[in-house]
Design an enzyme around this catalytic site. Structure first.
Site, PDB file in Angstrom:
ATOM      1  N   LYS A   1       0.622   7.062   8.708  1.00 31.18           N
ATOM      2  CA  LYS A   1       0.195   8.246   9.481  1.00 31.18           C
ATOM      3  C   LYS A   1      -0.556   7.760  10.722  1.00 31.18           C
ATOM      4  O   LYS A   1      -1.784   7.809  10.780  1.00 31.18           O
ATOM      5  CB  LYS A   1      -0.767   9.098   8.634  1.00 31.18           C
ATOM      6  CG  LYS A   1      -0.101   9.996   7.626  1.00 31.18           C
ATOM      7  CD  LYS A   1      -1.018  11.125   7.175  1.00 31.18           C
ATOM      8  CE  LYS A   1      -1.840  10.776   5.987  1.00 31.18           C
ATOM      9  NZ  LYS A   1      -2.575  11.886   5.381  1.00 31.18           N
TER      10      LYS A   1
ATOM     11  N   PHE B   1      -1.442  16.039   4.216  1.00 30.41           N
ATOM     12  CA  PHE B   1      -1.873  15.390   2.983  1.00 30.41           C
ATOM     13  C   PHE B   1      -0.725  15.438   1.973  1.00 30.41           C
ATOM     14  O   PHE B   1      -0.299  16.515   1.565  1.00 30.41           O
ATOM     15  CB  PHE B   1      -3.126  16.055   2.408  1.00 30.41           C
ATOM     16  CG  PHE B   1      -3.727  15.244   1.300  1.00 30.41           C
ATOM     17  CD1 PHE B   1      -4.488  14.118   1.570  1.00 30.41           C
ATOM     18  CD2 PHE B   1      -3.489  15.581  -0.024  1.00 30.41           C
ATOM     19  CE1 PHE B   1      -5.000  13.328   0.543  1.00 30.41           C
ATOM     20  CE2 PHE B   1      -4.003  14.805  -1.061  1.00 30.41           C
ATOM     21  CZ  PHE B   1      -4.762  13.682  -0.771  1.00 30.41           C
TER      22      PHE B   1
ATOM     23  N   ASP C   1      -3.642   5.485   6.594  1.00 26.12           N
ATOM     24  CA  ASP C   1      -4.127   6.723   7.213  1.00 26.12           C
ATOM     25  C   ASP C   1      -5.086   6.319   8.341  1.00 26.12           C
ATOM     26  O   ASP C   1      -4.640   5.957   9.433  1.00 26.12           O
ATOM     27  CB  ASP C   1      -4.787   7.539   6.101  1.00 26.12           C
ATOM     28  CG  ASP C   1      -5.245   8.920   6.526  1.00 26.12           C
ATOM     29  OD1 ASP C   1      -4.608   9.520   7.397  1.00 26.12           O
ATOM     30  OD2 ASP C   1      -6.248   9.397   5.969  1.00 26.12           O
TER      31      ASP C   1
ATOM     32  N   GLU D   1       0.852  -1.203   0.000  1.00 32.06           N
ATOM     33  CA  GLU D   1       0.000   0.000   0.000  1.00 32.06           C
ATOM     34  C   GLU D   1       0.882   1.246   0.000  1.00 32.06           C
ATOM     35  O   GLU D   1       2.019   1.223   0.471  1.00 32.06           O
ATOM     36  CB  GLU D   1      -0.888  -0.069   1.259  1.00 32.06           C
ATOM     37  CG  GLU D   1      -1.799   1.101   1.523  1.00 32.06           C
ATOM     38  CD  GLU D   1      -2.916   1.293   0.502  1.00 32.06           C
ATOM     39  OE1 GLU D   1      -2.593   1.502  -0.676  1.00 32.06           O
ATOM     40  OE2 GLU D   1      -4.095   1.268   0.908  1.00 32.06           O
TER      41      GLU D   1
HETATM   42  P1  5GP Z   1      -7.228   4.767   5.016  1.00 29.93           P
HETATM   43  O1  5GP Z   1      -8.298   3.762   4.724  1.00 29.93           O
HETATM   44  O2  5GP Z   1      -6.050   4.204   5.754  1.00 29.93           O
HETATM   45  O3  5GP Z   1      -7.795   5.996   5.686  1.00 29.93           O
HETATM   46  O4  5GP Z   1      -6.760   5.360   3.653  1.00 29.93           O
HETATM   47  C1  5GP Z   1      -5.934   4.733   2.792  1.00 29.93           C
HETATM   48  C2  5GP Z   1      -5.985   5.421   1.441  1.00 29.93           C
HETATM   49  O5  5GP Z   1      -6.323   6.825   1.568  1.00 29.93           O
HETATM   50  C3  5GP Z   1      -4.632   5.404   0.798  1.00 29.93           C
HETATM   51  O6  5GP Z   1      -4.440   4.259   0.028  1.00 29.93           O
HETATM   52  C4  5GP Z   1      -4.660   6.652  -0.048  1.00 29.93           C
HETATM   53  O7  5GP Z   1      -5.251   6.372  -1.283  1.00 29.93           O
HETATM   54  C5  5GP Z   1      -5.543   7.604   0.708  1.00 29.93           C
HETATM   55  N1  5GP Z   1      -4.764   8.551   1.492  1.00 29.93           N
HETATM   56  C6  5GP Z   1      -4.649   8.630   2.845  1.00 29.93           C
HETATM   57  N2  5GP Z   1      -3.829   9.622   3.212  1.00 29.93           N
HETATM   58  C7  5GP Z   1      -3.408  10.203   2.067  1.00 29.93           C
HETATM   59  C8  5GP Z   1      -2.515  11.287   1.783  1.00 29.93           C
HETATM   60  O8  5GP Z   1      -1.914  11.953   2.658  1.00 29.93           O
HETATM   61  N3  5GP Z   1      -2.337  11.570   0.470  1.00 29.93           N
HETATM   62  C9  5GP Z   1      -2.942  10.890  -0.541  1.00 29.93           C
HETATM   63  N4  5GP Z   1      -2.686  11.273  -1.784  1.00 29.93           N
HETATM   64  N5  5GP Z   1      -3.784   9.879  -0.301  1.00 29.93           N
HETATM   65  C10 5GP Z   1      -4.008   9.530   0.984  1.00 29.93           C
END
Ligand code: 5GP
Length: 186
Positions: free
Chosen positions: A136, A157, A108, A104
């Site tokens: 993160k 971000f 986040d 991945e």
């Molecule tokens: P989660 O389900 O962990 O919240 O999110 C995972 C997905 O959110 C990542 O694969 C990515 O596509 C997107 N994402 C989360 N944080 C960021 C960020 O800081 N920048 C970008 N471009 N995408 C993010």
């Protein structure tokens, strides 16, 4: 001005340079090589954001391996997770008896990979591990801890090296913090 120079103007700063990323991926590849020696390994690229990381990482893993792709979505055009995971396209390889390494770009909230890990753990795979370039942890909403993590970053971000905002910036070779004026429309 070339296109990349224009894209760099939208960043507040470069967080990780291509050289830092390459050096870390070498270390990660070496560790994965040691850990999966003698095991049938299937590396799964979570599209689209991890495609650049995936292609660099797989070349640092010195083992016979197979690859597959899955497309999930939790983000729309914004910078906040919707919390609803949808599977846009599924795996095509047989995962029976394979050791799965989910690759991945960034963890986040953790919701996307918690969903995927739980789903795959119910399958006939031998094991399921998670490898992320960026983590993160400050934003985590689940108890997910990646097995392999390239860099722990602050709550910002980021774009570049495969990561997008509204499908742009993926082709930047470095990872940078996107200026809030881009997504807040200031
Ligand atoms: P989660 O389900 O962990 O919240 O999110 C995972 C997905 O959110 C990542 O694969 C990515 O596509 C997107 N994402 C989360 N944080 C960021 C960020 O800081 N920048 C970008 N471009 N995408 C993010």
């Amino acid at each position: 001005m070339d296109t990349n120079a224009k894209l760099y103007q939208d960043l507040d700063c470069v967080l990780l340079t291509r050289d830092q990323i390459a050096a870390r991926i070498k270390e990660m590849g070496a560790k994965i090589t040691r850990d999966f020696e003698g095991k049938p390994l299937l590396c799964i690229c979570v599209l689209k954001g991890s495609v650049v990381f995936f292609s660099d990482l797989m070349r640092e893993i010195e083992l016979p391996l197979e690859i597959d792709f899955i497309s999930l979505s939790s983000y729309g055009a914004g910078t906040e997770s919707s919390g609803i995971i949808t599977e846009r396209s599924s795996l095509t390889r047989d995962i029976t008896g394979r050791h799965l390494l989910i690759v991945e770009d960034i963890v986040d909230s953790g919701r996307t990979l918690t969903y995927l890990k739980e789903h795959l753990k119910k399958s006939t795979a031998a094991s399921v591990s998670i490898c992320t370039l960026l983590d993160k942890p400050a934003r985590r909403q689940t108890d997910l801890v990646p097995d392999y993590s390239g860099f722990t970053i602050e709550d910002a971000f980021v774009v570049g090296y495969g990561l997008d905002y509204d499908e742009k910036y993926r082709n930047l070779p470095d990872v940078g913090v996107l200026s809030p004026r881009i997504y807040k429309g200031e």
